[in-house]
Design a protein around this motif. Structure first.
Motif, short mmCIF file in Angstrom:
data_model
loop_
_atom_site.label_atom_id
_atom_site.label_comp_id
_atom_site.label_asym_id
_atom_site.label_seq_id
_atom_site.Cartn_x
_atom_site.Cartn_y
_atom_site.Cartn_z
N VAL A 280 0.85 -1.19 0.00
CA VAL A 280 0.00 0.00 0.00
C VAL A 280 0.89 1.24 0.00
CG1 VAL A 280 -1.72 1.32 1.28
CG2 VAL A 280 -1.91 -1.16 1.18
N ILE A 281 0.66 2.12 -0.99
CA ILE A 281 1.49 3.32 -1.08
C ILE A 281 0.68 4.60 -0.87
CG2 ILE A 281 3.23 2.28 -2.56
CD1 ILE A 281 1.81 3.70 -4.92
N GLY A 282 -0.63 4.47 -0.68
CA GLY A 282 -1.44 5.66 -0.45
C GLY A 282 -2.91 5.38 -0.70
N SER A 283 -3.67 6.44 -0.68
CA SER A 283 -5.11 6.38 -0.94
C SER A 283 -5.44 7.41 -2.02
CB SER A 283 -5.90 6.71 0.33
OG SER A 283 -7.26 6.95 0.03
N SER A 284 -6.42 7.06 -2.85
CA SER A 284 -6.83 8.02 -3.89
C SER A 284 -7.62 9.18 -3.29
CB SER A 284 -7.66 7.31 -4.96
OG SER A 284 -8.86 6.81 -4.40
N LEU A 285 -7.93 9.09 -2.00
CA LEU A 285 -8.74 10.12 -1.35
C LEU A 285 -7.92 11.12 -0.53
CD1 LEU A 285 -11.60 7.82 0.00
CD2 LEU A 285 -11.56 9.13 -2.13
N ILE A 286 -6.65 10.81 -0.28
CA ILE A 286 -5.82 11.66 0.57
C ILE A 286 -4.53 12.00 -0.17
CG2 ILE A 286 -4.54 11.82 2.75
CD1 ILE A 286 -6.61 9.94 3.96
N GLY A 287 -4.23 13.28 -0.24
CA GLY A 287 -3.03 13.72 -0.94
C GLY A 287 -1.75 13.30 -0.22
N GLN A 288 -0.66 13.39 -0.96
CA GLN A 288 0.67 13.12 -0.40
C GLN A 288 1.61 14.23 -0.83
OE1 GLN A 288 2.37 9.28 -1.26
NE2 GLN A 288 0.38 8.29 -1.32
N GLU A 289 2.66 14.40 -0.06
CA GLU A 289 3.65 15.40 -0.43
C GLU A 289 4.69 14.77 -1.35
OE1 GLU A 289 6.17 18.94 1.66
OE2 GLU A 289 6.06 17.04 2.74
N PHE A 290 4.81 15.31 -2.55
CA PHE A 290 5.85 14.89 -3.49
C PHE A 290 6.86 16.01 -3.62
CE2 PHE A 290 2.30 12.18 -4.68
CZ PHE A 290 2.93 10.95 -4.88
N LYS A 291 8.12 15.66 -3.55
CA LYS A 291 9.18 16.66 -3.66
C LYS A 291 10.04 16.34 -4.86
CE LYS A 291 9.41 17.69 1.28
NZ LYS A 291 10.26 17.75 2.47
N GLY A 292 10.84 17.28 -5.26
CA GLY A 292 11.76 17.05 -6.37
C GLY A 292 11.13 17.42 -7.71
N ASP A 293 11.99 17.53 -8.70
CA ASP A 293 11.55 17.96 -10.02
C ASP A 293 10.92 16.85 -10.84
OD1 ASP A 293 12.41 20.51 -9.49
OD2 ASP A 293 14.33 20.28 -10.50
N THR A 294 11.08 15.60 -10.44
CA THR A 294 10.63 14.49 -11.27
C THR A 294 9.18 14.08 -11.03
OG1 THR A 294 11.50 12.89 -9.68
CG2 THR A 294 12.94 13.52 -11.51
N TYR A 295 8.50 14.73 -10.08
CA TYR A 295 7.10 14.39 -9.77
C TYR A 295 6.19 15.61 -9.84
CZ TYR A 295 8.39 9.72 -8.21
OH TYR A 295 8.85 8.42 -8.16
N PHE A 296 4.93 15.34 -10.12
CA PHE A 296 3.91 16.38 -10.02
C PHE A 296 3.69 16.68 -8.54
CE2 PHE A 296 3.01 14.75 -14.22
CZ PHE A 296 2.69 15.90 -14.94
N HIS A 297 3.48 17.94 -8.21
CA HIS A 297 3.22 18.36 -6.84
C HIS A 297 1.74 18.69 -6.70
CE1 HIS A 297 7.65 19.91 -6.91
NE2 HIS A 297 7.58 18.60 -6.89
N GLY A 298 1.18 18.38 -5.54
CA GLY A 298 -0.22 18.68 -5.28
C GLY A 298 -0.40 20.09 -4.72
N ARG A 299 -1.59 20.34 -4.23
CA ARG A 299 -1.88 21.63 -3.60
C ARG A 299 -1.09 21.76 -2.30
NH1 ARG A 299 -8.18 23.13 -3.51
NH2 ARG A 299 -7.20 25.09 -2.95
N PRO A 300 -0.77 22.98 -1.89
CA PRO A 300 -0.17 23.14 -0.56
C PRO A 300 -1.12 22.61 0.51
CG PRO A 300 -0.05 25.20 -1.82
CD PRO A 300 -0.94 24.26 -2.59
N SER A 301 -0.57 22.12 1.60
CA SER A 301 -1.37 21.60 2.70
C SER A 301 -1.01 22.35 3.98
CB SER A 301 -1.10 20.11 2.89
OG SER A 301 -1.76 19.62 4.04
N ALA A 302 -2.04 22.75 4.73
CA ALA A 302 -1.82 23.51 5.97
C ALA A 302 -1.92 22.64 7.22
CB ALA A 302 -2.84 24.65 6.05
N THR A 303 -1.99 21.31 7.06
CA THR A 303 -2.14 20.46 8.23
C THR A 303 -0.88 20.48 9.09
OG1 THR A 303 -1.47 18.50 7.00
CG2 THR A 303 -3.82 18.94 7.14
N THR A 304 -1.07 20.25 10.37
CA THR A 304 0.04 20.25 11.33
C THR A 304 0.01 18.99 12.17
OG1 THR A 304 -1.28 21.41 13.00
CG2 THR A 304 0.02 22.78 11.49
N GLY A 305 1.04 18.81 12.97
CA GLY A 305 1.11 17.69 13.90
C GLY A 305 2.00 18.06 15.07
N ALA A 306 2.08 17.16 16.02
CA ALA A 306 2.91 17.42 17.21
C ALA A 306 4.38 17.46 16.84
CB ALA A 306 2.66 16.34 18.26
#
Length: 201
Positions: free
Chosen positions: A50-76
């Motif tokens: 399992v590498i993810g869900s089609s319902l929840i975005g992931q952070e992709f970095k680097g020039d070789t991938y498409f990037h999603g919308r910015p996310s404002a979520t936080t954590g401890a």
């Protein structure tokens, strides 16, 4: 007095059992039979993992991938549990930034993002969804314009032709639901998986 209270308690216990236990269990069971993939979280697997869900975005970095919308979520903060730190696409803490249109922090962040994206692709206007967060912070999709904006960077980094990468974007673009609801969209994880499968040159 007890004569009046007993029926109220009986109704409370009965309705709690029906609406709090029986109904949710029945709906979960029906969903598992009729829509098993969705009931399990719309998970996406690659090579049996399992590498993810089609319902929840992931952070992709680097020039070789498409990037999603910015996310404002936080954590401890791992260093100090009394503080929070940015944790993009943290599904345990779905939230927007709560910054309004007069917020200097929001304005400064958007200006920085726009300048960075303009440097990446000066030939197109910057799509708004690439610089604004969604209300949940978990949006897995971007607009087709947001994906097409990133094509030159990805094509160059992967050694693919821009036409090949554009074809992948068009292939993964989903239209409006029932032809009228919502907006056309591209699932970033699905698009990046297709990009990996396309290889290079």
């Amino acid at each position: 007095m007890l004569k009046e209270i007993r029926p109220a308690i009986t109704v409370l216990v009965l309705l709690t059992a029906i609406t709090g236990l029986a109904y949710p269990l029945a709906m979960t069971g029906i969903a598992g039979v009729l829509f098993p993939a969705q009931a399990e979280g719309s998970l996406i697997e690659r090579d049996g993992k399992v590498i993810g869900s089609s319902l929840i975005g992931q952070e992709f970095k680097g020039d070789t991938y498409f990037h999603g919308r910015p996310s404002a979520t936080t954590g401890a903060d791992p260093q100090d549990a009394t503080k929070t730190v940015p944790q993009p696409y943290n599904a345990a803490n779905s939230m927007g930034s709560n910054l309004g249109p007069t917020s200097k922090a929001l304005s400064d962040r958007i200006k920085e993002d726009v300048e960075r994206l303009k440097a990446e692709n000066a030939s197109m206007p910057v799509p708004v969804d690439l610089v604004t967060t969604s209300g949940s912070g978990l949006d897995p999709n971007i607009s087709p314009e947001g994906a097409l904006f990133q094509v030159p960077r990805i094509a160059k980094a992967r050694g693919l032709s821009e036409d090949r990468v554009k074809a992948l974007v068009n292939e993964k673009t989903e239209g409006r639901l029932l032809g009228v609801l919502g907006e056309p969209r591209v699932n970033v994880l699905a698009l990046n998986l297709a990009l990996d499968a396309a290889g290079s040159k």
